[in-house]
Write a protein that holds these residues in place. Sequence first.
Motif, mmCIF file in Angstrom:
data_model
loop_
_atom_site.group_PDB
_atom_site.id
_atom_site.type_symbol
_atom_site.label_atom_id
_atom_site.label_comp_id
_atom_site.label_asym_id
_atom_site.label_seq_id
_atom_site.Cartn_x
_atom_site.Cartn_y
_atom_site.Cartn_z
ATOM 1 N N SER A 81 -2.214 -5.927 -4.144
ATOM 2 C CA SER A 81 -3.034 -5.706 -2.945
ATOM 3 C C SER A 81 -3.937 -6.908 -2.669
ATOM 4 O O SER A 81 -4.090 -7.329 -1.527
ATOM 5 N N GLY A 82 -4.542 -7.433 -3.719
ATOM 6 C CA GLY A 82 -5.451 -8.570 -3.552
ATOM 7 C C GLY A 82 -4.708 -9.788 -3.027
ATOM 8 O O GLY A 82 -5.163 -10.463 -2.101
ATOM 9 N N SER A 83 -3.539 -10.064 -3.593
ATOM 10 C CA SER A 83 -2.821 -11.266 -3.158
ATOM 11 C C SER A 83 -2.269 -11.075 -1.750
ATOM 12 O O SER A 83 -2.212 -12.016 -0.972
ATOM 13 N N GLN A 84 -1.918 -9.834 -1.410
ATOM 14 C CA GLN A 84 -1.410 -9.617 -0.047
ATOM 15 C C GLN A 84 -2.548 -9.737 0.977
ATOM 16 O O GLN A 84 -2.365 -10.366 2.024
ATOM 17 N N GLY A 102 -8.547 -4.280 6.360
ATOM 18 C CA GLY A 102 -9.499 -3.211 6.021
ATOM 19 C C GLY A 102 -8.855 -2.133 5.155
ATOM 20 O O GLY A 102 -9.484 -1.599 4.228
ATOM 21 N N LEU A 103 -7.593 -1.825 5.439
ATOM 22 C CA LEU A 103 -6.890 -0.834 4.607
ATOM 23 C C LEU A 103 -6.775 -1.343 3.174
ATOM 24 O O LEU A 103 -6.917 -0.579 2.211
ATOM 25 N N PHE A 104 -6.510 -2.630 3.046
ATOM 26 C CA PHE A 104 -6.446 -3.218 1.699
ATOM 27 C C PHE A 104 -7.800 -3.089 1.012
ATOM 28 O O PHE A 104 -7.879 -2.733 -0.168
ATOM 29 N N ALA A 105 -8.859 -3.387 1.758
ATOM 30 C CA ALA A 105 -10.202 -3.317 1.156
ATOM 31 C C ALA A 105 -10.484 -1.907 0.629
ATOM 32 O O ALA A 105 -11.059 -1.741 -0.445
ATOM 33 N N LEU A 137 0.837 -1.209 0.000
ATOM 34 C CA LEU A 137 0.000 0.000 0.000
ATOM 35 C C LEU A 137 0.868 1.254 0.000
ATOM 36 O O LEU A 137 0.579 2.227 0.705
ATOM 37 N N SER A 138 1.940 1.221 -0.767
ATOM 38 C CA SER A 138 2.885 2.343 -0.781
ATOM 39 C C SER A 138 2.303 3.525 -1.548
ATOM 40 O O SER A 138 1.884 3.375 -2.696
ATOM 41 N N ALA A 139 2.307 4.692 -0.903
ATOM 42 C CA ALA A 139 1.808 5.901 -1.563
ATOM 43 C C ALA A 139 2.963 6.622 -2.231
ATOM 44 O O ALA A 139 4.015 6.817 -1.627
ATOM 45 N N SER A 140 2.761 7.002 -3.501
ATOM 46 C CA SER A 140 3.786 7.776 -4.222
ATOM 47 C C SER A 140 3.148 8.312 -5.493
ATOM 48 O O SER A 140 2.076 7.843 -5.892
ATOM 49 N N ALA A 166 -9.822 -8.769 -6.727
ATOM 50 C CA ALA A 166 -9.172 -8.110 -5.595
ATOM 51 C C ALA A 166 -10.224 -7.688 -4.568
ATOM 52 O O ALA A 166 -10.017 -7.814 -3.362
ATOM 53 N N ARG A 167 -11.339 -7.217 -5.065
ATOM 54 C CA ARG A 167 -12.415 -6.851 -4.138
ATOM 55 C C ARG A 167 -12.876 -8.072 -3.338
ATOM 56 O O ARG A 167 -13.009 -8.026 -2.121
#
Lengths: 379, 390
Positions: free
Chosen positions: A252-255, A350-353, A84-87, A327-328
């Motif tokens: 994200s989905g796989s993590q 939840g952050l992933f969702a 979930l890296s922001a850039s 992923a959802r």
Amino acid sequence: MKLLLTEDEVMLQDAAAGFFRDKAPVTELRKLRDTEDATGFSRGLWQDMAEMGFSGILIPEEHGGNDMGYRAMGLVAEEMGKNLSASPFLSTAILAATAIRKGGSAEQQAEWLPKIAGGSTIMALALDEGGKHNPAKTATTATPSGNGFRLNGAKAMVVDGHVADKFIVAARTSGAVGDPDGLSLFLVDPKSKGVSTERTIMADSRNAARIVLDDVEVDGDALIGETGKGGEILDLVLNAGRAALSAELLGSGSQAFENTVEYIKERKQFGRIIGEFQALQHRASHLYSEIEVCRSAVLAALSALDMGLPDAGTYVSMAKAKLGNVARLASVEGIQMHGGVGMTDEFDVGLFAKRIRVAQEMFGDTNYHLEQVAQSKKF
Amino acid sequence: MSDLDKFRAETRAWLEENCPPEMRKPVKSDEESCWGGRNWVFTSDDQKIWLERMSAKGWTVPTWDEKYGGAGLTRAEEQILKQEMKRIGARSPLSSFGIWMLGPALLKFGSEEQKLEYLPPIARGEIRWCQGYSEPGSGSDLASLQTKAEDKGDHYLVNGQKVWTSYADKADWIFCLVRTDNSGSKHEGISFLLFDMTTPGVEPKPIKLISGKSPFCETFFTDVKVPKENLVGVEGQGWNIAKYLLTHEREMIGDIGLGRSVSEMAVDYMGLEDGKLPDPILRGEIAQAEVDDWAFKMTMMRMLSEAKAGVSLGAKSSMLKYYGTELNKRKFELLINAAGGDGLEWEGERSNDGHLARTWMRTKGNSIEGGTSEVMLNIISKRILELPGG
Ligand SMILES: Cc1cc2nc3c(=O)[nH]c(=O)nc-3n(C[C@H](O)[C@H](O)[C@H](O)COP(=O)(O)OP(=O)(O)OC[C@H]3O[C@@H](n4cnc5c(N)ncnc54)[C@H](O)[C@@H]3O)c2cc1C
């Protein structure tokens, strides 16, 4: 089409995995969110990413990039998705870089591409206007004025809009709202008179903005490509962006899935590890299968872009449609299988969702892309 | 020109020259596929010629060694052959459990004599095989099987019953799981036997299916004498062979599909209105199925490349089997939906004797045969996700 990673690609993947795990894990996103960071990402991280060559991944060597291409882009995006890296990778290195590379004049390329590759300029694509992605519905207008144009309209979901050094604005130079043709792209300085920008805090704690353009004057050389031909450039820009989002969704989905499997191997109820319950095993195994299928879809779409296949756009739509759904599913099933702790802010699922839902929406959700697939296959 | 390019050019020329026009038309029913065997009646001269020419080239089993009836092709060459056949719409010359299932198991576990004896007739389509695994009390729990084989010195005496034995009434030989020892755990004491279906005491009885056809049987064994040399591998250790064969069966079943896309067929059935299928919800479901179908094909391709690179597929064959069969069932639900009443005709020339309706019903078995979807999910849970218990 080679659906196996090369040795070089595996090396890049390992490097990116290590990089984001160390420098931008989920805890960094939490920090940005909890400290209400004004930028929304770490500028230091973006500098480090430029040093790693990530910002120049779609930029030719003559302009300071490494031009590693779409598959490489996807590998980096996937690792960012896992953490979930922001850039500004998506807004600047992918969307803006593609717009200028594919549509820009020699002068524009020479001016902006090195700055993007070097990490010194951040750009944002101002395209969508409503809640649902639909470029043809662009209502923002650009009317001739002096030797340039005057822009009027409002934009939403502008990723990194509040910190961008330049906007790339899509505006209508001809045709009516709903017409896929008649769009043009303009480089706009956010500090110009008549531009107002509002940062919108989104569910995923990542950057977006709403922008209002009120009689904004730009010079003729702000135009990217030819008048009215913005749609063609946009197609290339959006395909790159959608493919990157698909790869990010895969990460994200796989993590989210891996976190869930780990959890059900530890948690005990009824005197048993809950992972022994077949109801959970089957849901997990179904997700495993879907994610394996998604991995192929993403790799195939990225390869199609690298190969310049004529139907690469359809491949990308298929991948984006598929990844949005899967992923959802991985994230919402993940919450359910975690039980109560899945609802807590403390757990990452939840952050992933939330991020997955935003990325799914961006540049076309599953239904949007299914429609594209149906149209391209003529049914 | 690289070696592979040269191979492609030669293959293309050979196929153009040798594939009869009739054999370039899509197979319209199961009966049109050639299954070979002693009792096979060729549906046309072209079908016979095509089998003879392809088997003479070793191309019914391209990757098998020449001494076993193959052509010794590499995986890459085999891929090219498949692509070139697909290019001209060439039918597979031979459908065969011998090729798909027994062959790979014999290549790995058979003695040299057994390979030389059994493989070439499989490659030439002379001997048709059936699979004697399931029993009335042993389906998903296959290892609980009870068909008994007693050691009688130079032969085994086999007694018991199999069920769901596909084409047992048409097959010449059977590869059969039997119990040679009852003393250990259920996975021990299973042996892998080969025998002729004309041996006295073998009696297949067809069972009628919901598709209206009778492709499979109950198969009874009463004092069937099987020579000792027909044992494959080591007595009592047949379970490993059985499982190995199943991974091949699963890959093969997962790979089923239609020649044409669901959307193309749906357009044929329903026509277009303003360039779109007239039922918007069905149209969306079909679009989703097309996406899944494409993504699954890409996955088959990716797994093939991994296999070529030496990564063994292992339990992933269960994933492919699960995904491919569930998808195939979904596709036929969509087709039957698109065709409406026309698709539900069961008899008569117009519907080719209910071809669509019968195939739709037949696909329901895809997620049962070769191990059910639930069992595939159990295997993924245990072997890939390493979840506890079960
Ligand atoms: C078209 C077709 C062709 C076939 N051809 C052959 C052949 O040629 N040779 C041969 O030997 N066999 C053949 N079979 C048999 C097939 O392998 C078995 O039907 C299959 O293994 C399932 O066994 P069963 O029918 O006894 O069902 P059961 O095992 O009784 O299963 C019934 C239901 O219970 C579920 N179930 C069972 N165990 C579990 C578990 N542990 N966890 C969760 N759910 C479970 C199953 O998934 C299924 O939904 C064929 C079957 C079909 C449909």
